[in-house]
Write a protein that holds these residues in place. Structure first.
Motif, PDB file in Angstrom:
ATOM      1  N   ALA A 234      24.902  24.526  43.517  1.00 28.25           N
ATOM      2  CA  ALA A 234      24.783  23.087  43.274  1.00 28.25           C
ATOM      3  C   ALA A 234      26.104  22.436  42.884  1.00 28.25           C
ATOM      4  O   ALA A 234      26.317  21.254  43.174  1.00 28.25           O
ATOM      5  CB  ALA A 234      23.739  22.826  42.181  1.00 28.25           C
ATOM      6  N   TYR A 235      27.004  23.163  42.243  1.00 22.89           N
ATOM      7  CA  TYR A 235      28.276  22.598  41.809  1.00 22.89           C
ATOM      8  C   TYR A 235      29.415  22.906  42.785  1.00 22.89           C
ATOM      9  O   TYR A 235      30.567  22.548  42.533  1.00 22.89           O
ATOM     10  CB  TYR A 235      28.668  23.141  40.442  1.00 22.89           C
ATOM     11  CG  TYR A 235      27.770  22.706  39.304  1.00 22.89           C
ATOM     12  CD1 TYR A 235      26.923  21.610  39.414  1.00 22.89           C
ATOM     13  CD2 TYR A 235      27.778  23.403  38.087  1.00 22.89           C
ATOM     14  CE1 TYR A 235      26.107  21.221  38.369  1.00 22.89           C
ATOM     15  CE2 TYR A 235      26.968  23.009  37.027  1.00 22.89           C
ATOM     16  CZ  TYR A 235      26.135  21.922  37.180  1.00 22.89           C
ATOM     17  OH  TYR A 235      25.332  21.539  36.127  1.00 22.89           O
ATOM     18  N   VAL A 236      29.128  23.585  43.894  1.00 23.94           N
ATOM     19  CA  VAL A 236      30.171  24.064  44.803  1.00 23.94           C
ATOM     20  C   VAL A 236      30.368  23.089  45.956  1.00 23.94           C
ATOM     21  O   VAL A 236      29.402  22.616  46.565  1.00 23.94           O
ATOM     22  CB  VAL A 236      29.804  25.457  45.350  1.00 23.94           C
ATOM     23  CG1 VAL A 236      30.875  25.952  46.315  1.00 23.94           C
ATOM     24  CG2 VAL A 236      29.630  26.448  44.193  1.00 23.94           C
ATOM     25  N   GLU A 237      31.627  22.790  46.280  1.00 27.84           N
ATOM     26  CA  GLU A 237      31.954  21.901  47.391  1.00 27.84           C
ATOM     27  C   GLU A 237      31.921  22.664  48.713  1.00 27.84           C
ATOM     28  O   GLU A 237      32.288  23.846  48.771  1.00 27.84           O
ATOM     29  CB  GLU A 237      33.346  21.301  47.192  1.00 27.84           C
ATOM     30  CG  GLU A 237      33.499  20.482  45.928  1.00 27.84           C
ATOM     31  CD  GLU A 237      34.925  20.029  45.711  1.00 27.84           C
ATOM     32  OE1 GLU A 237      35.466  19.369  46.621  1.00 27.84           O
ATOM     33  OE2 GLU A 237      35.502  20.345  44.658  1.00 27.84           O
ATOM     34  N   GLU A 238      31.496  21.981  49.766  1.00 31.80           N
ATOM     35  CA  GLU A 238      31.373  22.643  51.062  1.00 31.80           C
ATOM     36  C   GLU A 238      32.717  23.155  51.563  1.00 31.80           C
ATOM     37  O   GLU A 238      32.793  24.228  52.173  1.00 31.80           O
ATOM     38  CB  GLU A 238      30.761  21.689  52.091  1.00 31.80           C
ATOM     39  CG  GLU A 238      30.540  22.352  53.447  1.00 31.80           C
ATOM     40  CD  GLU A 238      29.900  21.430  54.458  1.00 31.80           C
ATOM     41  OE1 GLU A 238      29.226  21.944  55.363  1.00 31.80           O
ATOM     42  OE2 GLU A 238      30.080  20.200  54.346  1.00 31.80           O
ATOM     43  N   LYS A 239      33.786  22.420  51.327  1.00 36.96           N
ATOM     44  CA  LYS A 239      35.080  22.851  51.854  1.00 36.96           C
ATOM     45  C   LYS A 239      35.519  24.179  51.244  1.00 36.96           C
ATOM     46  O   LYS A 239      36.194  24.978  51.898  1.00 36.96           O
ATOM     47  CB  LYS A 239      36.141  21.771  51.635  1.00 36.96           C
ATOM     48  CG  LYS A 239      36.370  21.362  50.201  1.00 36.96           C
ATOM     49  CD  LYS A 239      37.307  20.156  50.141  1.00 36.96           C
ATOM     50  CE  LYS A 239      37.512  19.666  48.711  1.00 36.96           C
ATOM     51  NZ  LYS A 239      38.343  18.430  48.670  1.00 36.96           N
ATOM     52  N   ASP A 240      35.122  24.444  50.002  1.00 32.25           N
ATOM     53  CA  ASP A 240      35.429  25.734  49.384  1.00 32.25           C
ATOM     54  C   ASP A 240      34.601  26.847  50.020  1.00 32.25           C
ATOM     55  O   ASP A 240      35.081  27.978  50.184  1.00 32.25           O
ATOM     56  CB  ASP A 240      35.167  25.680  47.881  1.00 32.25           C
ATOM     57  CG  ASP A 240      36.214  24.862  47.136  1.00 32.25           C
ATOM     58  OD1 ASP A 240      37.339  24.734  47.657  1.00 32.25           O
ATOM     59  OD2 ASP A 240      35.907  24.348  46.043  1.00 32.25           O
ATOM     60  N   ILE A 241      33.356  26.545  50.381  1.00 35.45           N
ATOM     61  CA  ILE A 241      32.511  27.532  51.049  1.00 35.45           C
ATOM     62  C   ILE A 241      33.086  27.862  52.428  1.00 35.45           C
ATOM     63  O   ILE A 241      33.091  29.024  52.847  1.00 35.45           O
ATOM     64  CB  ILE A 241      31.072  27.013  51.169  1.00 35.45           C
ATOM     65  CG1 ILE A 241      30.447  26.886  49.777  1.00 35.45           C
ATOM     66  CG2 ILE A 241      30.229  27.931  52.050  1.00 35.45           C
ATOM     67  CD1 ILE A 241      29.059  26.277  49.770  1.00 35.45           C
TER      68      ILE A 241
END
Length: 382
Positions: A234-241
């Motif tokens: 929930a706190y993670v940005e898509e670009k980091d994924i």
């Protein structure tokens, strides 16, 4: 032991693709950090074996540490995982679910409580689906898993009109199978791979097209109270994924097997969010924080806030208008309805007046200084 100890550290369409009734939840990320008590070097490798060169880089270690902390914050803030839980991770073969599974396996290794993880994939029999990729990956990594086979694709094709998108019907059929299976095997939590940007996109889909202020909550009890859904990303940005999946070299299965779906509103919203993020890097973070800082009295939901019962509670202290003068017009009409025809006024507060006087005094001093200052004389060259 709870997750707080573990990670101290008219009906409108619903665009939450859990398809369930959501409830607003509040979280505060500020100043919260999960400390696992070990050095970064202890986590150079993820929970999944078979590392390649990119995962040995400083960039990967830094990114993995960031994701580990953000996932632990979410788990702690919403009490997502507890002692003895069996967490069923829904794995689709996309970057999000691979990343979720990888980070949860990493946290399982370092957590001071015991919980189990099982990966579950639903093979929906889309044409061209590479059904050998996920089982091969999960077996290679030694991850306990189930592969459920069910031809929901044919059902979706038969019920969705030509030209309409399949995603809604497809996801509902998938959910029904996965949620029922979670109860069948005794899984206590169902972990989904939705990240922060998914939650933002769902918020705007409901705002623009559903007439509702709602999104995907980080934790949700199903309407029938048979399943608890959690979203540890929930706190993670898509670009980091995206970066993490690239460095880990996950065997990604594409999500376009159903054919061209050009009229997806979610894709349009995602493009909008990416443009905002590129032009205003803090905008998405601000919007997500707003989703955690809801003020019902400042909106217009009569079910959420009791506007009808609002009433005055004035005291007897008289507060006069602070100004120079009050002009009353049509005094007979004012008197007729019982209002004063000559209401009193008072000067501005002493603090404001003194500040104003001080400012005026300084201006006069400055003007006087300028008027008495002599212009220097420059001797002409002879």
């Amino acid at each position: 032991m709870t997750a707080a100890t573990l990670f101290t550290p008219k009906i409108t369409p619903d665009f939450d693709d859990t398809g369930l009734d959501n409830h607003a939840l509040d979280a505060n990320m500020d100043g919260m950090e999960y400390d696992d008590g070990a050095d970064d070097e202890d986590y150079e490798d993820s929970a999944v074996t078979g590392q390649s060169a990119p995962t040995e880089s400083a960039q990967f270690r830094k990114l993995q540490k960031k994701l580990r902390r953000q996932v632990s914050w979410a788990i702690r803030d919403f009490n997502m995982i507890e002692e003895g839980d069996v967490v069923m991770v829904c794995v689709s073969g996309g970057k999000d679910s691979y990343t979720l599974l990888d980070i949860l396996l990493l946290l399982k290794r370092i957590a001071p409580i015991s919980f189990d993880i099982v990966a579950v994939n639903l093979d929906q029999k889309q044409p061209g689906y590479p059904e050998d990729i996920l089982p091969a990956y999960l077996n290679e990594q030694g991850i306990a898993h189930y592969i459920l086979e069910k031809d929901t694709y044919s059902i979706v094709k038969s019920v969705v009109p030509e030209g309409k998108t399949y995603c809604s019907a497809c996801s509902r059929l998938r959910r029904g199978s996965l949620y029922g299976f979670a109860k069948q095997i005794g899984a206590t939590k169902i972990a989904l791979g939705h990240h922060r940007d998914d939650m933002l996109a769902t918020f705007f889909l409901n705002l623009f097209h559903g007439g509702a202020l709602k999104s995907m909550p980080p934790k949700l009890l199903s309407d029938d109270k048979q399943n608890l859904l959690i979203r540890p990303l929930a706190y993670v940005e898509e670009k980091d994924i995206i970066d993490y999946a690239r460095l880990k070299e996950f065997p990604i299965i594409p999500c376009n097997l159903c054919g061209s779906q050009t009229n997806l509103q979610r894709a349009i919203i995602n493009d909008m969010l990416r443009e905002w993020d590129n032009a205003h890097p803090q905008r998405l973070a601000s919007i997500f924080k707003a989703m955690q800082n809801v003020a019902p009295s400042q909106l217009a939901d009569r079910e959420l806030f009791d506007f009808e019962q609002l009433s005055l509670d004035r005291d007897d202290n008289e507060r006069l208008f602070e100004g120079d003068n009050i002009q009353a017009g049509q005094t007979d009409s004012l008197a007729e309805i019982g209002l004063p025809v000559s209401p009193k006024a008072q000067t501005f507060s002493s603090k404001f007046a003194s500040d104003k006087q001080d400012s005026a005094s300084k201006n006069k001093t400055a003007e006087g200084s300028r008027s008495t200052q002599k212009i220097p004389t420059i001797n002409p060259v002879l």
